[in-house]
Motif scaffolding. Structure first.
Motif, PDB file in Angstrom:
ATOM      1  N   SER A  48       0.840  -1.208   0.000  1.00  0.00           N
ATOM      2  CA  SER A  48       0.000   0.000   0.000  1.00  0.00           C
ATOM      3  C   SER A  48       0.873   1.255   0.000  1.00  0.00           C
ATOM      4  O   SER A  48       0.551   2.247  -0.662  1.00  0.00           O
ATOM      5  CB  SER A  48      -0.914   0.026   1.225  1.00  0.00           C
ATOM      6  OG  SER A  48      -1.695  -1.148   1.263  1.00  0.00           O
ATOM      7  N   GLU A  49       1.961   1.218   0.764  1.00  0.00           N
ATOM      8  CA  GLU A  49       2.870   2.377   0.802  1.00  0.00           C
ATOM      9  C   GLU A  49       3.465   2.621  -0.584  1.00  0.00           C
ATOM     10  O   GLU A  49       3.534   3.760  -1.051  1.00  0.00           O
ATOM     11  CB  GLU A  49       4.005   2.140   1.806  1.00  0.00           C
ATOM     12  CG  GLU A  49       3.545   1.866   3.244  1.00  0.00           C
ATOM     13  CD  GLU A  49       3.120   3.130   3.992  1.00  0.00           C
ATOM     14  OE1 GLU A  49       3.220   4.233   3.428  1.00  0.00           O
ATOM     15  OE2 GLU A  49       2.671   2.994   5.150  1.00  0.00           O
ATOM     16  N   ILE A  50       3.869   1.555  -1.245  1.00  0.00           N
ATOM     17  CA  ILE A  50       4.547   1.695  -2.548  1.00  0.00           C
ATOM     18  C   ILE A  50       3.552   2.084  -3.650  1.00  0.00           C
ATOM     19  O   ILE A  50       3.797   3.012  -4.425  1.00  0.00           O
ATOM     20  CB  ILE A  50       5.289   0.379  -2.904  1.00  0.00           C
ATOM     21  CG1 ILE A  50       6.374   0.063  -1.850  1.00  0.00           C
ATOM     22  CG2 ILE A  50       5.879   0.435  -4.312  1.00  0.00           C
ATOM     23  CD1 ILE A  50       7.503   1.078  -1.756  1.00  0.00           C
ATOM     24  N   ASP A  78       8.867   9.719   1.540  1.00  0.00           N
ATOM     25  CA  ASP A  78       8.586   9.076   2.834  1.00  0.00           C
ATOM     26  C   ASP A  78       7.827   7.768   2.626  1.00  0.00           C
ATOM     27  O   ASP A  78       8.084   6.770   3.306  1.00  0.00           O
ATOM     28  CB  ASP A  78       7.685   9.960   3.714  1.00  0.00           C
ATOM     29  CG  ASP A  78       8.432  11.071   4.418  1.00  0.00           C
ATOM     30  OD1 ASP A  78       9.673  11.111   4.344  1.00  0.00           O
ATOM     31  OD2 ASP A  78       7.748  11.915   5.044  1.00  0.00           O
ATOM     32  N   GLU A  79       6.863   7.784   1.703  1.00  0.00           N
ATOM     33  CA  GLU A  79       6.045   6.578   1.482  1.00  0.00           C
ATOM     34  C   GLU A  79       6.928   5.440   0.971  1.00  0.00           C
ATOM     35  O   GLU A  79       6.751   4.277   1.369  1.00  0.00           O
ATOM     36  CB  GLU A  79       4.883   6.841   0.519  1.00  0.00           C
ATOM     37  CG  GLU A  79       3.957   8.019   0.864  1.00  0.00           C
ATOM     38  CD  GLU A  79       3.247   7.918   2.209  1.00  0.00           C
ATOM     39  OE1 GLU A  79       3.508   6.981   2.984  1.00  0.00           O
ATOM     40  OE2 GLU A  79       2.424   8.816   2.492  1.00  0.00           O
ATOM     41  N   ALA A  80       7.889   5.769   0.119  1.00  0.00           N
ATOM     42  CA  ALA A  80       8.825   4.739  -0.347  1.00  0.00           C
ATOM     43  C   ALA A  80       9.583   4.168   0.849  1.00  0.00           C
ATOM     44  O   ALA A  80       9.747   2.956   0.979  1.00  0.00           O
ATOM     45  CB  ALA A  80       9.798   5.327  -1.360  1.00  0.00           C
ATOM     46  N   GLY A  81      10.013   5.062   1.748  1.00  0.00           N
ATOM     47  CA  GLY A  81      10.734   4.619   2.947  1.00  0.00           C
ATOM     48  C   GLY A  81       9.870   3.705   3.807  1.00  0.00           C
ATOM     49  O   GLY A  81      10.337   2.674   4.294  1.00  0.00           O
ATOM     50  N   HIS A  82       8.574   4.052   3.950  1.00  0.00           N
ATOM     51  CA  HIS A  82       7.676   3.203   4.752  1.00  0.00           C
ATOM     52  C   HIS A  82       7.604   1.807   4.145  1.00  0.00           C
ATOM     53  O   HIS A  82       7.620   0.809   4.856  1.00  0.00           O
ATOM     54  CB  HIS A  82       6.257   3.796   4.797  1.00  0.00           C
ATOM     55  CG  HIS A  82       6.202   5.140   5.456  1.00  0.00           C
ATOM     56  ND1 HIS A  82       5.070   5.912   5.466  1.00  0.00           N
ATOM     57  CD2 HIS A  82       7.148   5.854   6.114  1.00  0.00           C
ATOM     58  CE1 HIS A  82       5.317   7.044   6.107  1.00  0.00           C
ATOM     59  NE2 HIS A  82       6.569   7.030   6.506  1.00  0.00           N
ATOM     60  N   GLY A  83       7.511   1.765   2.817  1.00  0.00           N
ATOM     61  CA  GLY A  83       7.479   0.470   2.135  1.00  0.00           C
ATOM     62  C   GLY A  83       8.732  -0.328   2.461  1.00  0.00           C
ATOM     63  O   GLY A  83       8.653  -1.523   2.774  1.00  0.00           O
ATOM     64  N   GLU A 161       5.897  10.209  10.706  1.00  0.00           N
ATOM     65  CA  GLU A 161       5.933  10.793   9.364  1.00  0.00           C
ATOM     66  C   GLU A 161       4.521  10.982   8.813  1.00  0.00           C
ATOM     67  O   GLU A 161       4.244  11.970   8.130  1.00  0.00           O
ATOM     68  CB  GLU A 161       6.804   9.930   8.451  1.00  0.00           C
ATOM     69  CG  GLU A 161       8.254   9.986   8.915  1.00  0.00           C
ATOM     70  CD  GLU A 161       9.234   9.163   8.090  1.00  0.00           C
ATOM     71  OE1 GLU A 161      10.440   9.347   8.288  1.00  0.00           O
ATOM     72  OE2 GLU A 161       8.812   8.334   7.263  1.00  0.00           O
ATOM     73  N   GLU A 162       3.626  10.041   9.122  1.00  0.00           N
ATOM     74  CA  GLU A 162       2.240  10.180   8.659  1.00  0.00           C
ATOM     75  C   GLU A 162       1.601  11.433   9.246  1.00  0.00           C
ATOM     76  O   GLU A 162       0.765  12.070   8.615  1.00  0.00           O
ATOM     77  CB  GLU A 162       1.386   8.962   9.023  1.00  0.00           C
ATOM     78  CG  GLU A 162       1.769   7.634   8.366  1.00  0.00           C
ATOM     79  CD  GLU A 162       1.736   7.637   6.841  1.00  0.00           C
ATOM     80  OE1 GLU A 162       1.331   8.645   6.236  1.00  0.00           O
ATOM     81  OE2 GLU A 162       2.152   6.616   6.259  1.00  0.00           O
ATOM     82  N   SER A 163       1.996  11.749  10.452  1.00  0.00           N
ATOM     83  CA  SER A 163       1.405  12.920  11.087  1.00  0.00           C
ATOM     84  C   SER A 163       1.850  14.197  10.359  1.00  0.00           C
ATOM     85  O   SER A 163       1.061  15.126  10.158  1.00  0.00           O
ATOM     86  CB  SER A 163       1.757  12.860  12.568  1.00  0.00           C
ATOM     87  OG  SER A 163       1.960  14.112  13.079  1.00  0.00           O
TER      88      SER A 163
HETATM   89 FE   LIG Z   1       3.056   5.935   4.651  1.00  0.00          FE
END
Ligand SMILES: [Fe+2]
Ligand SMILES: [Fe+2]
Length: 312
Positions: A48-50, A78-83, A161-163
């Protein structure tokens, strides 16, 4: 000298760890069903992050100012990092990242259905930050206390990071709401399109969520889907008022007795349709992901060859 423990003793030990609210760690014995559930959940979250980089990523080159471009670039990165954190967490359970990616692009593993909706205007960037990242926060804050250690620890950083993502979305919308009437209309239109799908992000209603009970017993999940959805509605309504937008739900109203907002029925047939692959952008999202995987093949091959050469 330690005696070899029987399966029953190991199971008891596992249950004991959970009952003391302690974490399950990669070297601990764990039941195969727990491992499978955890891998499925973490992989789905990583995917989902990716995939979630795509709906907003398309606006990076069209952002209206350098400042907005820099913010959006940081957010998508950031989303790539979460993935990456999450794929790493799945690897601690013995999953193979290449295999997980393969399952994603062949449709054998899912990602959040919210990312199958289109982003026709720049207001969508703000609304995704505010509502979609906002719903993700509601879902994910309790996961910081999830029973699997690497996942729970990863979630702490992800939630911080989401915040930031949520605030940048809200700030963008605030700016647009102070702009022209056309900009305010654009924000309201995006809110109208995203509100119901964001409520579906919490998953099916409790009476139609067969895995919830087991996930709660294993302390992977801490609250039911409906509890989290209610919390999200209660949090979002005052924010919409501050922003000056409305949600497209005539039944949305404060219930003094419950001290919560009542809201109208959710169209679950839509969620089922989008999850099963028939959403507006499912095919496009997977095609893009597959192309990125194929385009990056030479980089992975070169990195592997380089690592082997260094080792030799
Ligand atoms: Fe995320
Ligand atoms: Fe985010």
């Amino acid at each position: 000298m330690t005696a070899v423990m029987t399966e029953a003793e190991l199971e008891k030990d596992f249950e004991h760890t959970l009952s003391r609210d302690q974490r399950i760690e990669p070297r601990d014995w764990l039941p195969e069903a727990y491992r499978k559930t955890m891998v499925r959940q973490i992989a789905q979250h990583a995917h989902s992050e990716i995939i979630g980089m795509q709906p907003e990523g398309k606006w990076i080159t069209m952002a209206p100012s350098l400042r907005r471009k820099a913010i959006l670039l940081a957010k998508v990165q950031d989303e790539a990092g979460h993935g990456l954190y999450l794929y790493s967490a799945a690897e601690t359970l013995g999953a193979d990242r290449a295999d997980l990616t393969d399952k994603l692009i062949s449709g054998r593993q899912k990602y959040s259905s919210i990312f199958n909706y289109p982003t026709p205007t720049f207001a969508d960037v703000g609304v995704i930050g505010w509502l979609v990242d906002g719903a993700a926060i509601c879902n994910q804050v309790p996961l910081c206390r999830s029973s699997y250690g690497p996942y729970a620890r990863g979630m702490i950083r992800i939630c911080k990071e989401e915040s930031f993502h949520q605030r940048q979305g809200f700030e963008l919308l605030m700016t647009m709401m102070r702009g022209t009437q056309a900009q305010r209309d654009m924000v309201q239109d995006a809110v109208n399109r995203w509100w119901w799908p964001s409520l579906m992000m919490f998953g099916p209603p409790d009476d139609d969520s067969p895995n919830t009970a087991q996930s709660m017993a294993w302390k992977i999940k801490r609250h039911t889907n409906d509890e989290l959805r209610q919390r999200y509605v209660d949090m979002s309504v005052p924010q919409a008022e501050a922003l000056g937008v409305t949600f497209p739900d005539p039944e949305l109203k404060w219930n003094a007795e419950r001290e919560s907002y009542d809201f109208g029925p959710i169209d679950w047939s839509e969620l089922k349709r989008v999850i099963s692959g028939d959403g507006p952008c499912n095919a496009e999202r997977i095609a893009n992901r597959r192309k990125a995987q194929e385009d990056g093949a030479w980089v992975r091959e070169a990195a592997t060859a380089h690592a082997k050469k260094k080792e030799a």
